[in-house]
Enzyme design. Structure first.
Site, mmCIF file in Angstrom:
data_model
loop_
_atom_site.group_PDB
_atom_site.id
_atom_site.type_symbol
_atom_site.label_atom_id
_atom_site.label_comp_id
_atom_site.label_asym_id
_atom_site.label_seq_id
_atom_site.Cartn_x
_atom_site.Cartn_y
_atom_site.Cartn_z
ATOM 1 N N THR A 41 -0.110 9.351 6.158
ATOM 2 C CA THR A 41 -1.147 8.497 6.753
ATOM 3 C C THR A 41 -0.631 7.101 7.062
ATOM 4 O OG1 THR A 41 -1.913 7.997 4.503
ATOM 5 C CG2 THR A 41 -3.055 9.745 5.691
ATOM 6 N N HIS A 46 3.114 4.568 -0.907
ATOM 7 C CA HIS A 46 2.752 3.431 -1.741
ATOM 8 C C HIS A 46 2.847 3.848 -3.202
ATOM 9 C CE1 HIS A 46 -1.126 5.403 -2.293
ATOM 10 N NE2 HIS A 46 -1.331 5.404 -0.987
ATOM 11 N N HIS A 49 1.602 7.138 -4.604
ATOM 12 C CA HIS A 49 2.425 8.338 -4.406
ATOM 13 C C HIS A 49 3.565 8.405 -5.420
ATOM 14 C CE1 HIS A 49 0.971 7.663 -0.117
ATOM 15 N NE2 HIS A 49 0.541 8.879 -0.385
ATOM 16 N N LYS A 83 -12.633 9.740 -0.504
ATOM 17 C CA LYS A 83 -12.965 8.857 0.604
ATOM 18 C C LYS A 83 -14.472 8.843 0.850
ATOM 19 C CE LYS A 83 -8.720 7.859 1.397
ATOM 20 N NZ LYS A 83 -8.211 6.504 1.137
ATOM 21 N N ARG A 87 -11.483 9.488 7.627
ATOM 22 C CA ARG A 87 -10.243 8.774 7.907
ATOM 23 C C ARG A 87 -10.091 8.517 9.411
ATOM 24 N NH1 ARG A 87 -6.149 8.888 3.877
ATOM 25 N NH2 ARG A 87 -6.626 10.252 2.109
ATOM 26 N N GLN A 172 -5.229 23.351 3.232
ATOM 27 C CA GLN A 172 -4.374 23.110 2.070
ATOM 28 C C GLN A 172 -4.175 24.400 1.285
ATOM 29 O OE1 GLN A 172 -4.893 19.456 -0.124
ATOM 30 N NE2 GLN A 172 -4.228 20.410 -2.029
ATOM 31 N N ASP A 193 -7.428 14.045 -8.009
ATOM 32 C CA ASP A 193 -8.443 14.107 -6.948
ATOM 33 C C ASP A 193 -8.254 15.330 -6.056
ATOM 34 O OD1 ASP A 193 -6.070 13.145 -5.891
ATOM 35 O OD2 ASP A 193 -7.013 11.612 -4.639
ATOM 36 N N LYS A 228 -8.238 1.776 -9.669
ATOM 37 C CA LYS A 228 -6.931 2.157 -9.140
ATOM 38 C C LYS A 228 -5.985 0.960 -9.134
ATOM 39 C CE LYS A 228 -7.466 6.232 -6.221
ATOM 40 N NZ LYS A 228 -7.241 6.784 -4.873
ATOM 41 N N LYS A 231 -3.126 -2.379 -5.811
ATOM 42 C CA LYS A 231 -3.718 -3.206 -4.770
ATOM 43 C C LYS A 231 -3.283 -4.659 -4.971
ATOM 44 C CE LYS A 231 -6.201 -0.165 -2.520
ATOM 45 N NZ LYS A 231 -5.909 0.168 -1.107
ATOM 46 N N THR A 232 -2.860 -5.309 -3.899
ATOM 47 C CA THR A 232 -2.437 -6.697 -3.948
ATOM 48 C C THR A 232 -3.263 -7.513 -2.968
ATOM 49 O OG1 THR A 232 -0.792 -6.579 -2.169
ATOM 50 C CG2 THR A 232 -0.085 -5.862 -4.362
#
Length: 406
Positions: A41, A46, A49, A83, A87, A172, A193, A228, A231-232
């Site tokens: 995506t 990140h 993963h 989500k 997306r 999947q 998830d 989670k 995140k920055t």
């Protein structure tokens, strides 16, 4: 030597699994081919993963064969799991570009030589499917009633779930079937998830092939409050050095909460558990030593030993009373740039994501120039600001950048 199952349990990876006793015995007695899927995506993985790749790396070290499956086909739809909204649709060209970027990152962690691991792309089979044949052959084995009870769909039903996304579970599940047929893949690993999608795939193999298949999920990377991590202020914590510099990456882990250090060391490094327990069995500020080990080890895995050392030295120079600032992230400007505002320079240098964010920082006293708070939105730099050849910018409490004139 402990089995990989015991290692995974001890380090806190395993969240759910389909057949505990069978999986434990299988991992002890056989060489298992397993897979983890990664939808492309973005053009970089990140830190969310990264835990999956560590899961994969522990399995490979124990002699099992990973398949890293890139979702060149499933990314055309988008996974609804976790989500609240659909997306953004991506073009095939964008997906192909992202796949090529992610392949290079994966090769840092997984040994693909001599058939020790397989890199596959589900676009190779999904994009060639005839829809009517697929629904007749695969869709017949899926119960809509059962699918609607899956967590990945339940949370979307109130806001709306498109039929496009509803197909994701079938695709999947089909991936698992194809990998089972092509490579003898008998186990799927992934984030928690993905549980509903994973057991759907194992069930499809049982129905189509009359074989047993297994699924095992790992815990998601969350902090002690259940939020989670990764995140920055500038968005996600990327593994690509162009998106998140090694220094910023190092600083993120150096500043994690005290309650999260032990979990992160176990999940995101190969530091022995006995050493982790010793590092984290302290109180008060002594936990900072464990944070330094965490930051260095994770940065070394992602960016290499040289970059990890540079980031460590830069942090020590800024916060430990040192004087060598050569490894602090640097933005280079020309003399002509002095006509621009400081915010323009910081946005162009990717120190801050936007001028709006810069204005917010100034209004909240979160931006400093040479240890003095910046109070004017229209502030410009002058040559007098460049003491010792650089101007030092501090964003927030611990994010530093140098500005130099070429």
């Amino acid at each position: 030597m402990a089995s990989v199952y015991d290692v995974l349990v001890e380090r806190g990876y395993i969240k759910q699994l389909t057949h505990e006793d069978e999986i434990k015995e299988l991992l002890e007695k056989e060489k298992v081919t397993f897979y983890i899927g990664f939808d492309p995506t973005a053009d970089s993985l990140h830190v969310g993963h990264f835990i999956a790749m560590m899961f994969m790396a522990h399995m490979q070290k124990a002699g099992h064969r990973p398949i890293a499956l890139l979702g060149g086909g499933t990314a055309m739809i988008g996974d609804p799991s976790g989500k609240t909204d659909m997306r953004k649709m991506m073009t095939k060209e964008t997906i192909d570009h992202n796949v090529s970027c992610i392949k290079k990152q994966m090769e840092k962690f997984i040994d693909f030589s001599e058939d020790k691991a397989i890199l596959a792309n589900n676009g190779d089979w999904l994009l060639k499917l005839n829809y009517v044949d697929f629904i007749r052959d695969i869709g017949v084995h899926f119960s809509v009633n059962k699918m609607l009870t899956a967590e990945c769909f339940k949370q979307r039903l109130e806001k709306g779930l498109s039929f496009l996304e509803f197909n994701y579970m079938l695709m999947q599940g089909y991936d698992f079937l194809v990998l089972n047929q092509k490579y003898g893949c008998t186990m799927q690993l992934g984030g928690d998830d993905q549980w509903s999608n994973m057991i759907a795939g194992a069930d499809l193999i049982r129905r189509k092939e009359q074989k047993q298949a297994y699924a095992m999920t790992c815990t998601l990377l969350t902090n002690s409050e259940g939020k989670k991590m990764g995140k920055t202020e500038n968005g996600a914590l990327w593994l690509d050095a162009e998106k998140t510099t090694p220094y910023e990456f190092y600083q993120y882990w150096r500043n994690v909460g005290d309650a999260d250090v032990e979990k992160c060391l176990k999940l995101l490094t190969f530091v022995p558990v006995v050493d982790i327990n010793s590092l984290c069995s302290v109180e008060g500020s002594a936990i900072n030593e464990a944070k330094k080990v965490l930051a260095y080890e994770v940065t070394k895995l992602i960016h290499g030993e040289e970059e990890a050392t540079k980031a460590k030295e830069a942090a020590e120079a800024l916060f430990g009373g040192g004087v060598d600032l050569s490894n602090v992230p640097t933005v280079t400007i020309s003399k002509g740039d002095l006509d621009k505002t400081l915010l323009d320079i910081l946005v162009e240098g990717k120190v801050i994501p936007s001028k709006g964010e810069g204005r917010r920082l100034i209004q909240q006293n979160g931006l400093s120039l040479n240890d003095e708070k910046v109070t004017e939105i229209s502030k410009s730099l002058t040559e007098e600001d460049f003491k010792d050849g650089y101007a030092l910018i501090k964003r927030g409490k611990k994010n530093y950048h140098k500005i130099v004139i070429e």
